[in-house]
Design an enzyme around this catalytic site. Structure first.
Site, short mmCIF file in Angstrom:
data_model
loop_
_atom_site.label_atom_id
_atom_site.label_comp_id
_atom_site.label_asym_id
_atom_site.label_seq_id
_atom_site.Cartn_x
_atom_site.Cartn_y
_atom_site.Cartn_z
CD GLU A 278 32.76 34.76 47.37
OE1 GLU A 278 33.22 35.22 46.12
OE2 GLU A 278 31.81 35.35 47.82
CD GLU A 281 36.42 32.70 51.64
OE1 GLU A 281 36.00 32.90 50.82
OE2 GLU A 281 37.24 33.47 52.74
CB CYS A 304 32.69 40.08 43.28
SG CYS A 304 32.43 38.35 43.62
CB SER A 324 34.59 35.86 50.51
OG SER A 324 35.62 35.26 49.53
CE LYS A 363 35.94 44.04 39.71
NZ LYS A 363 34.66 44.28 39.80
CD GLU A 366 39.29 44.73 42.78
OE1 GLU A 366 38.92 44.80 41.45
OE2 GLU A 366 39.07 43.79 43.55
CD GLU A 371 45.59 45.57 48.93
OE1 GLU A 371 46.46 46.31 48.81
OE2 GLU A 371 44.50 45.54 49.14
CB CYS A 520 28.68 44.09 37.23
SG CYS A 520 29.16 43.48 38.74
#
Ligand code: SF4
Ligand code: SF4
Ligand code: FES
Ligand code: FES
Lengths: 589, 176
Positions: A278, A281, A304, A324, A363, A366, A371, A520
């Site tokens: 990241e 990037e 994230c 990102s 999560k 996710e 994908e 978090c």
């Protein structure tokens, strides 16, 4: 400042103070069931009633402000009877299967009934019919247990700005939930689980995956590895009676080993990897804009937080190129474990089961995004919350406090201090800048002790800027450039910031967004109950972990370096792109 | 949702016209405090009820969540999410009406109309519903059709009553 008398004790409190707060000030606790300090006061449950001299009926103290000369009694016979009656009424409608309720240990209704010595329920109400809603990957709802306190509504509306949950119907028919009392999958929900974090009873909680994890551990054909998110070490101790703000990293590793995982790894390793990708990037985008005078999507947003990703896919499709393309550390870990590590073991991706322990409910959702299978199979198999891991450790009979301190396994078990702070709001930004600044200048980030103070703490929108000085020749085009960054947490705050950004009222190069207040450490899967005080304590212990490390920058993590040498090549390489990056798609649901 | 399909209701507006009207209504009411409720009322009077797709469309337009708008729609009894007929028949099933034949009248109505309670005839003429005591127990059994009260209704008369409204409607159409 009004002067009031509570049970004969005089106090003077600021204007607008509620009776509840004034009583606390005077040393009297009033029981509550719906109210939450500084967040939620709607007067829904009426447990907090008190008598006020001159008032005919008891008044709810959480929503009644004091007035000068008020005389309040918090513990009269009338008040006690009224409270008991309200609790009994709730119990009479409540589908009370406490023995098998996931909130048995910490249900606020059960605790209250116990404290008021309610041994019998005099009323027989119509019990709400049971309809379990497991329609979304992360959450389980059971409205027959809902006591209509509306905490979840306040959270989902006012703090998250999502409003997936809202009161439906009226009067006796009132239910709290998605549109027309249907399943959650019919409305837009980011799966943050903050509703589950606040629910006082067993009406909303995470979808439990403990039995799937036991099954994997019991399967001799599978090699089961586990990763724990940065925030877990700062909170799982709470499940075993440790004070909030105690780090139990070593014991946590030991416990996981004794649960039977074949390898105990650390998501922190993947957090450092995330920073490499990241950060690079971000620098690539800066280079395009400042050197090559080309278009590149700035500001860059962090990626994230999967709940933020869902929110952006739904609300800001036009901003998706700015986010990102890095997967979250959880997903990077899974993809690397089932390729790089599988190769080392001489196993196929299919032979490995990746379990992740997260402070997060999103999560779970996710991990099953279609994908997220760049290793050829689903990269992360099951996600446990901190609470679920706590339960598993208890179930297995491991005495947590007696465990030794152990270290995670190689080659994916090391994390830098920069990875630790991923757990806190502002941490990903700080971690990224520790590395990016050093790449540009060859020097450490010019902040005391590497901490960017203005982006720490619980304020909803935080900003920092600094001027880049002493660039290496390769990056000279950034000399003198003032870099502006921002950090937001809580989607309501994120929305406020992004809307201002779109309206041209904010200017920024890099933005961190975390869905859960505090980041978090305040995740929807953390041990209950998370207040601001708890958030601060957990954040402090995370900073201590960071400061206690020799390696405090992601690019100095030796295991990450080795991964690049042996397998990935360099950040943003073809292999990195295949395994560590992803694409977002607008969604209208 | 981009196309608020009017799922087969009897109104004469085309889909584009409906979208256009919805957009106008959103434009007019979006920034008014408390503007959602009047907007919902207008849309309901336009379409006869509030189809799900239309509720989703309005919630987008008002920058509110679908759950929030649904919460408002389900809070007020004057909003309906299912199509309703031109004439709403309410059959009293309070104690007095029940013992004096209300139940039978309901059965006759169901048969005559070919629908169940809560449903609407295919021609969008009648919606059948039940009620508890209109406070006219002395005149039991009672049914109401829109604002008209029919008292001491006999099972055999049900057909005539319905015929009256059907004819009233077709005369109304001729006069226009
Ligand atoms: S998970 Fe988050 S977005 Fe979904 S209903 Fe709960 S609070 Fe709202
Ligand atoms: S689901 Fe839980 S938090 Fe929400 S209203 Fe019901 S009891 Fe309260
Ligand atoms: S705590 Fe005051 S009404 Fe619920
Ligand atoms: S019971 Fe029908 S009007 Fe009273």
């Amino acid at each position: 400042m009004p002067n009031v008398t509570i049970n004969g004790v005089d106090v003077s409190v600021p204007n607008g103070t509620t009776i509840l707060a004034a009583a606390k000030n005077a040393g009297f606790e009033i029981p509550t069931l719906c109210a939450l300090e500084d967040l939620h006061a709607v007067g829904a449950c009426r447990i907090c009633v008190v008598e006020v001299e001159g008032a005919k009926t008891p008044v709810p103290s959480c929503v009644t402000p004091v007035s000068d000369g008020m005389k309040v009694y918090t513990n009269t016979q009338r008040v006690r009877q009224y409270r008991r009656m309200m609790v009994e009424l709730l119990l009479s409608e409540h589908d009370g299967v406490c023995q098998t309720c996931n909130r048995f240990a910490d249900c606020e209704l059960r605790k209250l009934a116990n404290e008021l010595s309610i041994l019998d329920v005099r009323f027989t109400g119509d019990k709400k019919s049971r309809k379990i809603d497991k329609s979304t990957p992360g959450l389980m709802r059971d409205n027959s247990k809902c006591i209509l306190c509306r905490r979840c509504v306040t959270m989902c509306n006012r703090i998250q700005g999502v409003a997936a949950l809202f009161p439906q119907n009226r009067g006796f028919e009132t239910s709290i939930g998605p549109a027309f009392s249907t399943d959650l999958q019919n409305v837009f929900c980011v799966q943050c689980g903050q509703c589950a974090a606040l629910c006082p009873v067993g009406a909303i909680s995470e979808n439990n995956h403990i039995s799937e994890v036991w099954a994997a551990l019991d399967n001799p054909d599978k090699f089961v590895v586990v990763e724990t998110a940065p925030a877990i070490r700062a909170s799982i101790g709470e499940c075993f009676g440790y004070d909030t703000g105690t780090a139990v990293t070593g014991k946590m590793v030991a416990a996981l080993r004794r649960l039977g995982f074949d390898a105990v790894f650390d998501t922190n390793f993947a957090a450092d990897l995330t920073i490499m990708e990241e950060g690079t990037e971000f620098l690539t985008r800066l280079k395009a804009v400042f050197k090559d005078k080309k278009d590149a999507p700035l500001p860059q947003f962090t990626s994230c937080c999967p709940a933020w990703i869902r929110y952006a896919e739904h609300n800001y499709p036009e901003l998706l190129p700015n986010i990102s393309s890095c997967k979250s550390p959880q997903q990077m870990f899974g993809a690397v474990a089932k390729t790089y590590y599988a190769k080392k073991l001489g196993k196929k991706a299919d032979d490995i089961v990746v379990i992740s322990v997260m402070p997060c409910i999103a999560k779970k959702s996710e991990a099953i995004r279609p994908e997220m299978n760049d290793s050829g199979v689903q990269d992360v198999d099951y996600v446990l919350t901190t609470r679920e891991l706590g339960l598993m450790i208890k179930e297995s009979g491991i005495v947590f406090e007696n465990l030794p301190e152990e270290y995670a396994d190689a080659p994916m078990g090391k994390g830098s201090g920069a990875a630790d702070i991923f757990a806190n709001t502002g941490g990903v930004m700080e971690a990224a800048l520790r590395t990016a600044y050093e790449i540009i200048t060859g020097k450490s980030l010019p902040f005391e002790d590497l901490h960017i103070k203005p982006i720490e703490g619980l304020i909803g929108i935080k900003r920092a800027e600094f001027t880049i000085k002493g660039t290496l020749p390769e990056w000279s085009f950034l000399e003198g450039v003032t870099l502006k960054v921002a950090v937001t947490h809580g989607l309501g705050q994120a929305r406020k910031f992004v809307d201002a950004l779109k309206a041209g009222q904010e200017e920024c190069h890099f933005i961190e967004v975390m869905t859960c207040p505090g980041g978090c450490i305040g995740g929807g899967g953390q041990p209950r109950f998370t207040t601001d005080e708890v958030r601060n304590q957990r954040m402090n212990v995370i900073f201590k972990e960071d400061e206690g490390k020799k390696v405090r920058k992601s690019h100095e993590n030796p295991e990450v370096m080795r991964l690049y040498e042996e397998f990935l090549g360099a950040p943003l390489s073809e292999m990195s792109h295949k395994l560590l990056h992803t694409k977002y798609k607008p969604s209208n649901k | 949702m981009n196309d608020p399909k009017c799922s087969g209701c009897a109104c004469t507006l085309s889909e584009e016209e409906i979208t256009k009207r919805l957009d106008d209504i959103i434009e007019e009411y979006r920034d008014k405090p408390g503007g959602l409720i009047p907007a919902l009322q207008i849309v309901q009077s336009l379409l006869g009820y509030l189809p799900d797709k239309v509720i989703r469309y309005l919630s987008n337009g008002f920058h509110k969540s679908y759950s929030e708008v649904a919460g408002i729609v389900s809070f007020y009894s004057f909003f309906s999410t299912t199509p309703r007929g031109k004439y709403i028949i309410r059959v009293c099933l309070g104690t007095a009406c029940y013992v004096r034949g209300g139940k039978q009248i309901l059965e006759n109505l169901k048969q005559e109309l070919g629908i169940d309670v809560g449903e609407t005839t295919e021609d969008r003429m009648f919606t059948l519903s039940i009620a508890r005591c209109f406070g006219a127990c002395g005149l039991a059994p009672v049914i109401t059709i829109n604002d008209d009260i029919h008292q001491r209704v006999k099972g055999a008369k049900v057909r005539d009553i319905l015929k009256y409204y059907r004819e009233k409607d077709s005369q109304g159409k001729e006069m226009n």
